[in-house]
Design a protein around this motif. Sequence first.
Motif, PDB file in Angstrom:
ATOM      1  N   ASP A   1      -2.634   6.155   7.265  1.00  0.00           N
ATOM      2  CA  ASP A   1      -2.263   4.751   7.203  1.00  0.00           C
ATOM      3  C   ASP A   1      -2.959   3.959   8.307  1.00  0.00           C
ATOM      4  OD1 ASP A   1      -0.982   2.520   6.278  1.00  0.00           O
ATOM      5  OD2 ASP A   1       0.829   2.854   7.445  1.00  0.00           O
ATOM      6  N   GLU A   2      -3.437   2.768   7.965  1.00  0.00           N
ATOM      7  CA  GLU A   2      -3.997   1.835   8.946  1.00  0.00           C
ATOM      8  C   GLU A   2      -5.113   2.428   9.779  1.00  0.00           C
ATOM      9  OE1 GLU A   2      -3.271  -0.975   8.391  1.00  0.00           O
ATOM     10  OE2 GLU A   2      -1.148  -1.230   7.909  1.00  0.00           O
TER      11      GLU A   2
ATOM     12  N   LYS B   1       0.819  -1.218   0.000  1.00  0.00           N
ATOM     13  CA  LYS B   1       0.000   0.000   0.000  1.00  0.00           C
ATOM     14  C   LYS B   1       0.855   1.271   0.000  1.00  0.00           C
ATOM     15  CE  LYS B   1      -2.237  -1.516   3.706  1.00  0.00           C
ATOM     16  NZ  LYS B   1      -1.891  -2.947   3.782  1.00  0.00           N
ATOM     17  N   THR B   2       2.026   1.166   0.633  1.00  0.00           N
ATOM     18  CA  THR B   2       2.862   2.367   0.756  1.00  0.00           C
ATOM     19  C   THR B   2       3.270   2.905  -0.614  1.00  0.00           C
ATOM     20  OG1 THR B   2       3.753   1.206   2.663  1.00  0.00           O
ATOM     21  CG2 THR B   2       4.757   3.313   2.116  1.00  0.00           C
TER      22      THR B   2
ATOM     23  N   HIS C   1       8.119   4.595   8.144  1.00  0.00           N
ATOM     24  CA  HIS C   1       7.691   5.174   6.861  1.00  0.00           C
ATOM     25  C   HIS C   1       8.660   6.261   6.405  1.00  0.00           C
ATOM     26  CE1 HIS C   1       4.093   3.022   6.131  1.00  0.00           C
ATOM     27  NE2 HIS C   1       3.402   3.514   7.128  1.00  0.00           N
TER      28      HIS C   1
HETATM   29 MG    MG Z   1       1.591  -0.427   5.683  1.00  0.00          MG
END
Ligand code: MG
Length: 682
Positions: free
Chosen positions: A390-391, A293-294, A324
């Motif tokens: 994210d998440e 996904k990143t 990240h």
């Molecule tokens: Mg991730």
Amino acid sequence: MSSDLSINDLISNLNGVGPIQRTKFESINIFSILDLIYYFPRKYIDYSNLVSINDLTPGDVCFKATIDKVCGRYSKRGLHITEAVAYDQTGSVKLIWFNQPYRKQTIKHDVVYLINGKFNLFSGRLLVNNPSLELMSDFPVNSARIIPIYSATKLISSKTIRQTMATIFKNDLQLPESLPKETLSKLQLMSLKQALYEVHFPKSFDSLEKAKYRIAFDEVLVLFLAARINKKNLAKEHALKIDVNIDLVKNFIQTLNFKLTNSQRQIIWQILLDFQKDYPMNRLVQGDVGSGKTIVALVASLNFLTNNFQVCFIAPTEVLAIQHYHTITELLKAVHLDDQVILLTGSTSPSSKIKIKDQIGHNEVKFIIGTHALLQEDVKFSNLALIIVDEQHRFGVKQRQAIQNKTSYQPHLLALSATPIPRSLALTLFGELSISRLKDKPINRHPIITEVIPESNIELVYQTIRQKVNNNEQVFIVCPAITSDNFFKGKSVEFIYQELKEQVFSDLNLGLIHGQLKSKVKNEVMQKFIDHKIDILVATTVIEVGVDVPNATVMVIFDADQFGLAQIHQLRGRVGRGEKTGYCFLVGERNIKQNARIKILEKSSDGFYLAEEDFRIRGAGSIYGENQHGALDLKFANLDDKKLLDKARIESQKIFKSDPELIQYKIIKDKIEKLNNISLLN
Ligand code: MG
Ligand code: ADP
């Protein structure tokens, strides 16, 4: 009695609620009359089901008795235990409480209590575990036969709540109806006022069910209306169209040392098209842990960075933000954008913070990575155009607005999530989002070897752990609970941690992490694990939304049957991320190998399939979980009730058409407002 009590009045306006009482109520987040009437009973005791002690049978029991011989002590493991004996004419029974030392002070002798709890076997004898106590004298002989029990704390008793509730309804409570009369009669729903009264003082279990259904209807209606309204408001917003430079995207993709999966390509394309629309993007990308996904988010960001706009990447934890930051800086080197990346978290030193905020404010940095600290008022973006979360399944509308207030236009939103929520559920919960799914995985992944193991064979698991640790690999051990305040079901991390540390792996480095630790401590433990100063990390599901530790190869999950399939799947995604094969051991009771649901995990490694299976077998609750239930504010609504959902959906359409501003629906409007203030499933 005073008349004309309004739901917006403060709780202290009530007769009998003085300053001390007020602070007690505030300790459980009750400020207004409205807050209190929406504080629903945790359960109900059927008074007519009382049995005598002699007739107790294992399970949930309710009886009246006096209590004596109260004593408190600490167990060898440091757990506080209160024991007492309850008596009636027929016999006596032992009561036990874990981690409630105040019990000793509060229990009175020579009074009759109504006692409710689980009657179960503990260390070879039957006793009542963690019972609730109510004074019998609080229930006049001719009072209703169904008694509401509220969640009580050290500060405030169920009785205080019940009494205050009675005071409220004795007043002439002004409670506006949330729905039109026609709707009530057409759908045969109770009035709101009657439903709220019945929930607190049920006449019968039948009327209680009807009351709950009425309140459940409002709860789902709010969800549907919130989605509609938020979607419409967003569509009204002026979008920032950016010129997408396809060559830039292609060049960047070529610098990667792997080929994008088809899903990644498709979703990147979808996102680039979103940027051409008149209104801002509002997209959720779902994909298993490790589905990449990143990269998708990073490719989406490129054109902003080169067009003088800012991108803000919000991670759920500091550890993830740092990770990240490193990956993204590294990847952006190839296109010479790495000097645009900056990290800002809670632990950034005050002097650096000032400098970084200044750089952000002057658009000297364009890719800003951090935690929710980024949403604080004093972080002033100069040109923020894309927010990546994210998440987190749903970024609170209010959080988004908080950022929007820092810009002159509505930024685009890209949410990334590893929880594969079934499609039908996603439509109910996140109706305002566009959803994309990363279906296929990067090919170089080793599958994780998953095995279901009865606890009697735990030695085999421990042998594997030792072997892997000797080989310099690392291990996660996950348990469903933090403390063992309930010995009968559920292993706790504290218990397992002690046992392994003292007996099984006393020569290895063990770490303990769970949600009740301060975030600073959590970060430290996690960092130690990343730095390989810890071999075995005993954890609750806090590691679920987690970091990349390529060296971790074994995931042991105790009491695996207590977890959802999708949840376990996410947990096992934490291992085998590097070169070495990952193992996942699902430990449970003797017959766990016959558990068809858990066995699915040995066969399938498709998160979406597992989520749909969980949804089918265990229902919606297994997906959005207990905690999230609270955040969603669904007290009674069952998201598996298709009829309820359909009715509420149709009604939401009508309401939205006739009164899009909800002028006639003040209560519902307030609830949407509240919902928008929280972020779900985080
Ligand atoms: Mg991730
Ligand atoms: P997640 O979806 O869990 O956030 P990440 O984006 O962290 O996954 O990706 C996990 C790892 O897989 C990273 O090291 C990333 O570089 C790598 N990766 C991403 N896409 C691919 C791909 N198409 N092929 C091979 N490796 C990939």
